[in-house]
Design a protein around this motif. Structure first.
Motif, short mmCIF file in Angstrom:
data_model
loop_
_atom_site.label_atom_id
_atom_site.label_comp_id
_atom_site.label_asym_id
_atom_site.label_seq_id
_atom_site.Cartn_x
_atom_site.Cartn_y
_atom_site.Cartn_z
N ARG A 249 -17.59 -6.50 17.83
CA ARG A 249 -17.80 -5.06 17.87
C ARG A 249 -17.83 -4.55 19.30
O ARG A 249 -18.61 -5.04 20.13
CB ARG A 249 -19.11 -4.68 17.17
N ALA A 250 -16.96 -3.59 19.61
CA ALA A 250 -16.95 -2.93 20.92
C ALA A 250 -17.83 -1.70 20.81
O ALA A 250 -17.39 -0.64 20.38
CB ALA A 250 -15.53 -2.56 21.31
N ARG A 251 -19.10 -1.85 21.12
CA ARG A 251 -20.04 -0.74 20.93
C ARG A 251 -19.84 0.33 22.00
O ARG A 251 -19.57 0.03 23.16
CB ARG A 251 -21.48 -1.25 20.98
N TYR A 439 -11.71 -6.43 11.93
CA TYR A 439 -12.76 -5.98 12.85
C TYR A 439 -12.15 -5.36 14.11
O TYR A 439 -12.64 -4.34 14.62
CB TYR A 439 -13.67 -7.16 13.24
N GLN A 440 -11.09 -5.99 14.62
CA GLN A 440 -10.43 -5.44 15.81
C GLN A 440 -9.84 -4.07 15.49
O GLN A 440 -9.86 -3.16 16.33
CB GLN A 440 -9.34 -6.40 16.29
N ASN A 443 -12.48 -1.52 15.65
CA ASN A 443 -12.72 -1.18 17.06
C ASN A 443 -11.67 -0.19 17.59
O ASN A 443 -12.00 0.75 18.33
CB ASN A 443 -12.72 -2.43 17.93
N GLU A 444 -10.42 -0.40 17.22
CA GLU A 444 -9.34 0.50 17.68
C GLU A 444 -9.53 1.90 17.11
O GLU A 444 -9.30 2.90 17.80
CB GLU A 444 -7.98 -0.07 17.26
N THR A 446 -12.38 3.38 16.16
CA THR A 446 -13.50 4.08 16.79
C THR A 446 -13.20 4.41 18.25
O THR A 446 -13.63 5.44 18.76
CB THR A 446 -14.80 3.25 16.68
N ALA A 447 -12.45 3.54 18.92
CA ALA A 447 -12.06 3.83 20.31
C ALA A 447 -11.19 5.08 20.39
O ALA A 447 -11.20 5.80 21.39
CB ALA A 447 -11.33 2.63 20.91
N MET A 465 -21.19 -5.58 13.03
CA MET A 465 -20.18 -4.55 13.29
C MET A 465 -20.72 -3.13 13.33
O MET A 465 -19.99 -2.20 13.64
CB MET A 465 -19.08 -4.64 12.23
#
Length: 528
Positions: A249-251, A439-440, A443-444, A446-447, A465
């Motif tokens: 997870r890229a928070r 999961y990646q 992240n994309e 939400t980014a 996540m």
């Protein structure tokens, strides 16, 4: 010299389909009284292999040996004659027939030319007792839950004097208590000398139940290892690389950096959920955890307009969305990836291209004509972005692996430029490699400023996540936990009995005052 304990051996099995090499020299052996785990990513070739043993497919090259003798399994009757039975993820039962009729379908005992129902039901009762399920042989199958359906399938297999039992993802939709019961039955069958081929994506189940593991990758058997092998090594064998971080997870740097994209206030449906309020901000993943029957899926279906509700409001970026109107929800930018991807998320007999274009079909239509070229170009771009493994855009979705089917379900919402994506059980039945890819993708999304609302029965997945976790109990929001506060114990305490608005400290206190047993574990028991 053959091993007298060896029930089954596959040597150099090769199988090709147009444009695809499904199996390329696979070796596999099963001994009497062992659980041999067959492990691999979706699309690795596991399904093709077990369909070969059931007679649905035939090898192009290689040998199948039973008790050391080469055999040719041409159909289901051949498989039955050699003592091989398969329990698939989709149960092979007739809903309107009784349990006894399903167990002996096509093989009913007869007397004076008529079906001997008394003998059939007595024999079914013995088998049901053997697998430990308290159900009448006269019960209609449609009245049974998933766990009991599983046991009926096992009883059916045992009625065939099965020596080799193949179980394809048998725990995918079972609770923790049901999994424990199933494992007890499998261990008893192992003691009775039955050889069991066990397919699972839940790595923690391997050491608990298995004896050996054969790993298949890209149609090849790449290793045979003990079931005690470390999970990291199993993952490396499956995907050909190490996965250092299971939940990448890229928070967001600032939790409050994005504005509220989805706002739900006072959502109520009598008898199902009540006074549910929350928001999901741009760039954020909000997880929803809870026990079986807590109302999680019912709430998100209402938000999407698929189900009605009696009171409350749903808004996207401050604009109210009409209730019970899927088209309005989609127009507002809400997308739903349902828990039943095959039944609700895909048109199985349509192509990858057609499924990817389902959501944008209306907007791509002008004057009654669909811009097929534009749809095809967009579908190709998304399929490449998601790394969908397929022979081509024209391939029927039904023939894809579970992980690739799920990518197609998500991909159609990417084409629609969705602002709020609801994911209900996004990785159920998907291997570890495909999970990380999804999961990646989260992240994309939400980014890029989207908001994600995620339901999962895999509690570590929710914790790993989510930026925030909402816990539901008995149709209400029992509490909200930040990523820092959210632990398995805190979530469980709220799920069991916490009042609305409880804090993490309250949750910890509740946990110490409540004995949590198997019946109250998070759905599907993945929080163990």
């Amino acid at each position: 010299m053959s091993n007298p304990d060896e029930l089954l051996r596959l040597e150099g099995i090769r199988k090709t389909f147009p444009g695809v090499v499904a199996l390329d020299g696979v070796d596999f052996a099963l001994r009497r009284g062992e659980v041999h785990v067959l492990l691999g990513e979706n699309g690795a070739g596991k399904s093709t292999l077990i369909k070969m043993l059931s007679g649905a497919y035939h090898p192009d090259e290689g040998r199948v040996l039973v008790d050391g003798e080469e055999v040719h399994i041409r159909d289901a009757q051949d498989a039955e004659r050699y003592g091989i039975a398969t329990i698939y993820q989709e149960f092979n039962l007739v809903p309107d027939l009784t349990v006894a009729e399903n167990i002996f379908l096509g093989r009913q005992p007869r007397r004076y030319g008529m079906v001997d129902r008394r003998a059939m039901e007595a024999a079914a009762a013995v088998l049901l007792e053997r697998v430990g399920v308290a159900v009448s042989p006269r019960t209609r199958v449609r009245e049974l839950g998933i766990a009991r359906l599983q046991m009926v399938e096992i009883a059916k297999a045992l009625s065939l004097d099965t020596r080799v039992l193949i179980m394809d993802e048998p725990t995918a939709v079972l609770t923790s208590e049901e999994v424990d019961k199933l494992f007890a039955i499998v261990r008893k069958l192992r003691e009775d000398g039955v050889g069991i081929v066990f397919i699972t994506h839940h790595l923690e189940e391997i050491a608990a139940l298995g004896d050996r593991v054969t790993v298949i990758r890209d149609g090849r058997s790449v290793g045979e290892v003990p079931a005690t092998t470390a999970e990291d090594e199993l993952v490396r064998l499956m995907v050909g690389r190490s996965i250092d971080q299971q939940y990448p997870r890229a928070r967001p740097e600032q939790a409050d950096g994005g504005g509220a994209l989805l706002t739900v206030e006072g959502l109520t449906r009598d008898g199902v959920f009540r006074d549910v309020s929350f928001e999901v901000r741009a760039g954020e993943v909000v997880g929803i955890a809870g026990l079986v029957g807590a109302g999680r899926t019912e709430v998100v279906r209402a938000v999407f307009g698929a189900d009605p509700y009696d009171a409350g409001t749903v808004a996207v970026a401050g604009t109210a969305v009409p209730r019970h109107d899927v088209n309005a929800a989609m127009g507002a930018g809400i997308g739903l990836v349902p828990e039943d991807r095959k039944g609700q998320g895909l048109v199985l007999d349509a192509s990858v291209e057609e499924n990817l274009g389902l959501v944008t079909l209306r907007s791509a239509t002008r004057g009654g004509l669909v811009d097929l070229k534009g749809q095809r170009t967009a579908a190709a771009k998304v399929a490449e972005q998601l790394k969908v493994r397929m022979a081509g855009l024209g391939q029927h979705v039904r023939t894809l692996s579970g992980g690739n089917q799920q990518k197609v379900v998500i991909g159609k919402w990417l084409l629609a430029d969705t602002k709020v994506l609801i994911l209900d059980e996004p990785t159920r039945g998907i291997d570890v490699g495909a999970k990380v890819e999804i999961y990646q993708l989260i992240n994309e999304l939400t980014a890029a400023g989207a908001a994600v609302l995620m339901i999962s029965s895999d509690l570590p997945e929710v914790l790993g996540m989510s930026d925030r976790v909402l816990v539901m109990a008995q149709g209400r929001i029992a509490g909200e936990l930040s990523a820092a506060e959210a632990t398995q114990d805190a979530v469980m305490a709220l799920a069991v009995s916490a009042p609305t608005g409880a804090s993490a400290a309250d949750a910890a206190t509740l946990l110490s005052n409540n004995e949590v047993d198997n019946e109250t574990e998070v759905e599907a028991g993945r929080g163990r």
